[in-house]
Design an enzyme around this catalytic site. Structure first.
Site, PDB file in Angstrom:
ATOM      1  N   ARG A 123       0.844  -1.201   0.000  1.00 58.96           N
ATOM      2  CA  ARG A 123       0.000   0.000   0.000  1.00 58.96           C
ATOM      3  C   ARG A 123       0.876   1.247   0.000  1.00 58.96           C
ATOM      4  O   ARG A 123       2.059   1.190   0.332  1.00 58.96           O
ATOM      5  CB  ARG A 123      -0.927   0.017   1.226  1.00 58.96           C
ATOM      6  N   ASP A 144      -7.542   8.884  -6.597  1.00 63.92           N
ATOM      7  CA  ASP A 144      -8.176   7.682  -6.055  1.00 63.92           C
ATOM      8  C   ASP A 144      -9.198   8.003  -4.952  1.00 63.92           C
ATOM      9  O   ASP A 144      -9.234   9.098  -4.425  1.00 63.92           O
ATOM     10  CB  ASP A 144      -7.075   6.762  -5.500  1.00 63.92           C
ATOM     11  N   GLU A 151     -15.074   7.401  -1.817  1.00 57.46           N
ATOM     12  CA  GLU A 151     -16.292   6.679  -1.447  1.00 57.46           C
ATOM     13  C   GLU A 151     -16.502   6.559   0.055  1.00 57.46           C
ATOM     14  O   GLU A 151     -17.506   5.999   0.512  1.00 57.46           O
ATOM     15  CB  GLU A 151     -16.245   5.243  -2.006  1.00 57.46           C
ATOM     16  N   ASP A 196     -10.978  -1.360  -9.057  1.00 57.45           N
ATOM     17  CA  ASP A 196     -10.175  -2.512  -8.657  1.00 57.45           C
ATOM     18  C   ASP A 196     -10.828  -3.835  -9.044  1.00 57.45           C
ATOM     19  O   ASP A 196     -11.385  -4.529  -8.199  1.00 57.45           O
ATOM     20  CB  ASP A 196      -9.985  -2.494  -7.136  1.00 57.45           C
ATOM     21  N   HIS A 213      -1.394  -1.778 -14.340  1.00 56.53           N
ATOM     22  CA  HIS A 213      -1.287  -1.660 -12.881  1.00 56.53           C
ATOM     23  C   HIS A 213      -0.689  -2.979 -12.415  1.00 56.53           C
ATOM     24  O   HIS A 213      -1.118  -4.036 -12.850  1.00 56.53           O
ATOM     25  CB  HIS A 213      -2.670  -1.443 -12.260  1.00 56.53           C
TER      26      HIS A 213
END
Lengths: 668, 668
Positions: B292, B395, B398, B462, B527
């Site tokens: 991450r 990114d 939400e 994703d 990615h």
């Protein structure tokens, strides 16, 4: 007995000094509405959805009449909707009678005042939760589900492949009746779909998809008295035939020779057998699910030639023979043809026999037709009792589709839940009409209001053959306890469980632990399961046989005690397997004790329900307890006790009059 | 333009000769109610429940005013509840304006007249369904979910372990806007939770957990015109910088040396690279989920020492450098400290910074605070654009919890859905204020009404690195098409997908098929995924490298065409990836064609989306089509065409002015 306090904007109603009803503009006693239900059934598993058209809080009220035992109230919302309720005392119970209401309403939400710390029990047979406070409980008769936990992989597979995973609340036997630890019971007199919502701090909300006749509340001094009163109202189960306790009911199948050979093997190893239970007495077939029975209620000449003679021979040896029946008739059986011709089967909307309800082609008995009832009772009397059966598994009852067309004209949506109680009634009456109540018995799976009056014994249905809390060994304990809190005091289960799917097979340890548990229940019965060849059986090895034989000796040794507690259940409605709480009401720890029970007043049983464990945590309330295996004495407290295979943790009360009987257990 | 037909009990309203509104006592136009919502968020995944207190059908109506472009109607239920609606024509659109209503209402259900055979599209980015007729579509910004199919084992595991399995409707980018095949669009001007229910035969029911300002309907002659009009209303995406089309945006990470080495390897194999996209430009860390990023928006001296210099060197070679940003600030980063001190972060009910929203400790930017907006825009301008970034992944968006306390005082339940559009606006304005619209771009994941005006590019988020229809390769096709039908015409996806969990890893075949698809989308970007080391990468073997290089050549070869269609999207709102239906409205087969699309007007693309397949079923509408690989010509029909690796089925229209360009593809 009613006390009413009224102001301009609210009122409260007490019955026997307990506030049951509170109404104000902000917290209205009643909501009403209109909606359409959608039921999607797949082999007894239901997906239920609602389209709610309208919902109204009846915020306004008017007291129409008032007397010491009577209060007539009109609740309304402007001129849009009203309900006239008569709160009245009848036979020492508070009845909430729906006297009048706006035409077209078919939804109602009623609030009973609640306390946050209250414990709530009952609602029929609940496998996952015992104390229902904090839960919203749907009440609809259905398959109980395979796995019954949406976080469980077994459940997931069952859902994906068969829509049959179930959930924590799915049950064969719901009942719109609950018992509060505040010493009252409450029942909704209706059979439509309901949800009892115990999640709110200050009220229990009963949602009913119909306007019921009435809601009944009975307030007592103690929870024990609540159970006495509840069972007086709903009916109790009678005492059982004498032979019941004389050993194991051995579930065998495969035809006369196989069965007798297995029996001989069992007896050779000292197993006490009081009955052979042959579910395939009427023949069998193989399906995708496993071995299934041939649903035509007549003994199979092929598998059991001259069964009446075999039964006579067995009876001479002191062994009873039990069979099986359910609500279906296989389309390729002769009884189906007859029933179909006579119009005895449930119809679809086109007026044809409603097939496709189960995985096998079969019709379903229309129990609203008196002709059907008489006919099937005769079949039971002639083909079953008549050839010498001493009992049977009285299976199914959950599968009435809501779009079925019934002889009586009653809506199948309303009759769906009633069906299992009617099915029990039919069987009960057949036994009574044959004059065999003292000799013949049967055990049912499905249930609803009325079942406690008609059925003799419940069994916990089809557990998965594993250790899952929601559908394995452990789950039969809350199932029995919640049934007891609903007024059905005689429960037992398939030793080792039933459902083997997705590679899950019954292990030796599971079988042995389950047998230990069963020795401390009113009835000790095995089932080979749906995949007998893959699952561990009582005779799969020598050690199991000897262990099982020992358990059968313990069970039969307990006969005097078991008979006494079954009698107590018959006379007072105090269940055989019971929540310890009902005898120790001051001990709030007991409100949430889910996997431990009292067998009668004097035996505390704490089954080992986890795999590989050889000790078990036990909570004992304030009393003098003695470990049956070690003689050690305990007072109130939590203990981790030894529990090797063969020694299920059991404690007796030192002051029990059965003390000597219990002391002998360790020597058996 | 309004036609009204009224009788005593009903009325209907037509706009441009299409009946949109019908009201009668039995089929009321509007229901209203009161309820409380309960949102349970777990890392951007929501469980949403409602306690509905009241729901009323407003069966009565009264026409208050009427003129050719205006109809004022009071709907009511007795004296209990009313809503005054002004049906009015503004700018050639029908607006349904909620002018007045009973205080306290917070639920409304509005019915728009429907036809059974109508196709319904849009509602934002829909991954599982394209034609929404027959569905009930919840509209709430959230994680899209892992697996997104309750019958799928990946979903099950994600649900059990992370509550993150999602469902067919969960999406980063819902929008309360739909397009009907009957040539109209309809939008609810509100941001609270909604459900659009397209299941009823005769009406679409729009359920809103708030009383909206208005509902807007625009009727056109064709679906193409609907899209033009819709995007004129909501705003379109501009053309993209020139460099965008000059090759792959290569997603690499790990620090300067690793990145440059991989770039060299790529170039050695003939891969066309136009940009390096380094999401870890600001540093990284390892969590349970995988690798991450370090959420502190400043380049990492440790991993990318002297990044501005590196970027300059790359730019000289014609390669851009792209970064990453999201709405969070890691608590152990310096920006968090500054934002926290200045009060720029969303607060909890205690007035503290709201942490615990993601798996990493981080605060979330309060975009209702102008101070926050200015501050983060400066960070983007200085730390990102200022050091030479040509773009970034923008990114998240939400995760705003509904119980957050916002600077503006607005309810977080209302702002939750608006958040991603505001987040896009902040980024857009930063680019504009830097005067870099022609050079710098960014791509967003979350969206809502307004995103189409502010964001440059969407990416599909994703996907799981597999072939699952609901969350794998296939799902990015309906995602792009439904976005196109909502007014966002520029979509692309991570080549090979992103999420690797539960042992699922990206295979070589999946990577190659996804690369083929990406060559026929507006942007071609890789990615490495959340578990780069375990997943197949563009350089995992020679064959993949060569295949990928070839795809990059096809993509860059299409530049003139791609630029033209991006321009068309910018000027007319006709999406780059589009439902074939919009050009062949008479062909109803196209209403349900979910995994095939037109890239611009002239290229029909039918990606292979199943594992192990070497042919692909294609449906071609009535036109003259030429297979780009074989030159074979086709008319209308369904064909199973060859589709070996490297040859994704693509057809061009024989009459296309880009015919020559397309003919050359097979020789690349």
């Amino acid at each position: 007995m009613l006390q009413i306090k009224v102001t301009e904007n609210d009122f409260s109603l007490s019955f026997k000094n307990y506030v049951f009803i509170y109404h104000s503009t902000k917290q209205p006693f009643i909501h009403v509405g209109k909606g359409q239900a959608k039921y999607d059934m797949h082999f007894g598993n239901f997906k239920i959805e609602e389209c709610l058209d309208e919902k109204l809080a009846l915020t306004e009220f008017e007291l129409l009449e008032q007397s010491p035992n009577n209060l007539l109230v009109k609740f309304n919302k402007s001129d849009l909707a009203f309900v006239v309720i008569n709160f009245t005392v009848i036979n020492d119970r508070l009845e909430i009678i729906f006297q009048d209401y706006t035409e077209g309403l078919n939804r109602v939400w009623v609030r009973i005042k609640a306390e946050e710390e209250e414990g709530i029990f009952g609602c029929g047979e609940q496998f996952s939760e015992l104390n229902l406070r904090g839960k919203n409980v749907p009440l609809w008769v259905s398959e109980q589900g395979v796995g019954r936990n949406k976080k469980d992989y077994v459940t997931f597979q069952a859902d994906v492949h068969y829509k049959s995973g179930g959930d924590w609340y799915t049950t064969y036997y719901p009942q719109p009746t609950f018992v509060s630890s505040n010493s009252y019971w409450c029942h909704v007199d209706d059979s439509y779909y309901m949800e009892f919502d115990f999640r709110n701090k200050s009220y229990h909300e009963l949602c009913i998809w119909h306007i019921p006749e009435r809601i009944i509340i009975s307030k007592q001094e103690s929870v024990l008295d609540v159970l006495r009163n509840l069972t007086e109202f709903f009916g109790r189960q009678p005492e059982l035939p004498e032979w019941v306790y004389d050993g194991v009911w051995l579930g065998l199948q495969g035809g006369t020779q196989i069965v007798l050979d297995k029996l001989a093997k069992a007896e050779k190893h000292g197993l006490k057998v009081t009955a052979l239970w042959c579910q395939d007495w009427e023949g069998k077939r193989i399906t995708d699910f496993g071995k299934r029975l041939f649903w035509n209620w007549k003994y199979s000449q092929e598998m059991y030639p001259n069964l009446p003679e075999t039964i006579k021979e067995l009876n001479k040896k002191g062994i009873k023979y039990l069979g099986y029946i359910n609500t279906f008739l296989a389309t390729d059986g002769e009884l189906f043809k007859e029933a179909s011709e006579k119009g005895y089967l449930v119809k679809n909307e086109k007026g044809e026999d409603y097939l496709g309800i189960t995985e096998m082609d079969a019709g379903v008995l229309d129990l609203t037709n008196p002709g059907t009832v008489g006919w099937i009772k005769n079949i039971i009397k002639e083909n079953m009792i008549g050839i010498g059966l001493s009992g049977w598994m009285c299976d199914f009852g959950e599968y009435l589709p809501t779009d079925a067309v019934l002889y009586s004209g009653e809506s199948a949506e309303a009759f769906h839940n009633k069906y299992p109680a009617e099915w029990a009634r039919v069987n009960r009456e057949a036994v009574e009409e044959a004059g065999k109540v003292n000799e013949v018995t049967f055990f049912t799976r499905a249930g609803y209001t009325g079942t406690s009056r008609y059925s003799f014994i419940m069994w916990a249905g089809d557990q998965t053959v594993n250790w899952g809390l929601d559908d394995g060994l452990a789950s039969v304990i809350p199932a029995a306890l919640s049934l007891g809190m609903t007024g059905f005091g005689l429960s037992h289960s398939d030793i080792g469980g039933y459902t083997s799917l997705f590679g899950i097979v019954r292990t030796k340890e599971l079988f042995m632990r389950w047998a230990e548990l069963a020795a401390f229940t009113p009835i000790m019965r095995t089932h080979e399961g749906n995949r007998p060849d893959e699952c561990w059986q009582f005779d799969s090895d020598e050690e199991t046989l000897l262990h099982f034989a020992k358990m059968s000796h313990i069970y039969t040794h307990l006969k005097p005690y078991l008979k006494a507690i079954v009698k107590e259940n018959a006379e007072e409605g105090i269940p055989c397997m019971r929540m310890p709480y009902i005898h120790y009401e001051k001990d709030k720890n007991l409100l949430n004790l889910k996997y431990q029970y009292l067998l009668g007043r004097d035996l505390m049983v704490a089954p080992v329900f986890e795999e590989g464990k050889t000790t078990q945590k036990v909570y004992l309330p304030d009393d003098q307890w003695v470990n049956v295996w070690t003689g050690e004495e305990y007072g109130q407290g939590t203990y981790e006790v030894d529990a090797p295979l063969g020694k299920i943790p059991v404690f007796y009360r030192k002051e029990s009059k059965y003390k000597v009987l219990f002391e002998q257990i360790k020597n058996l």
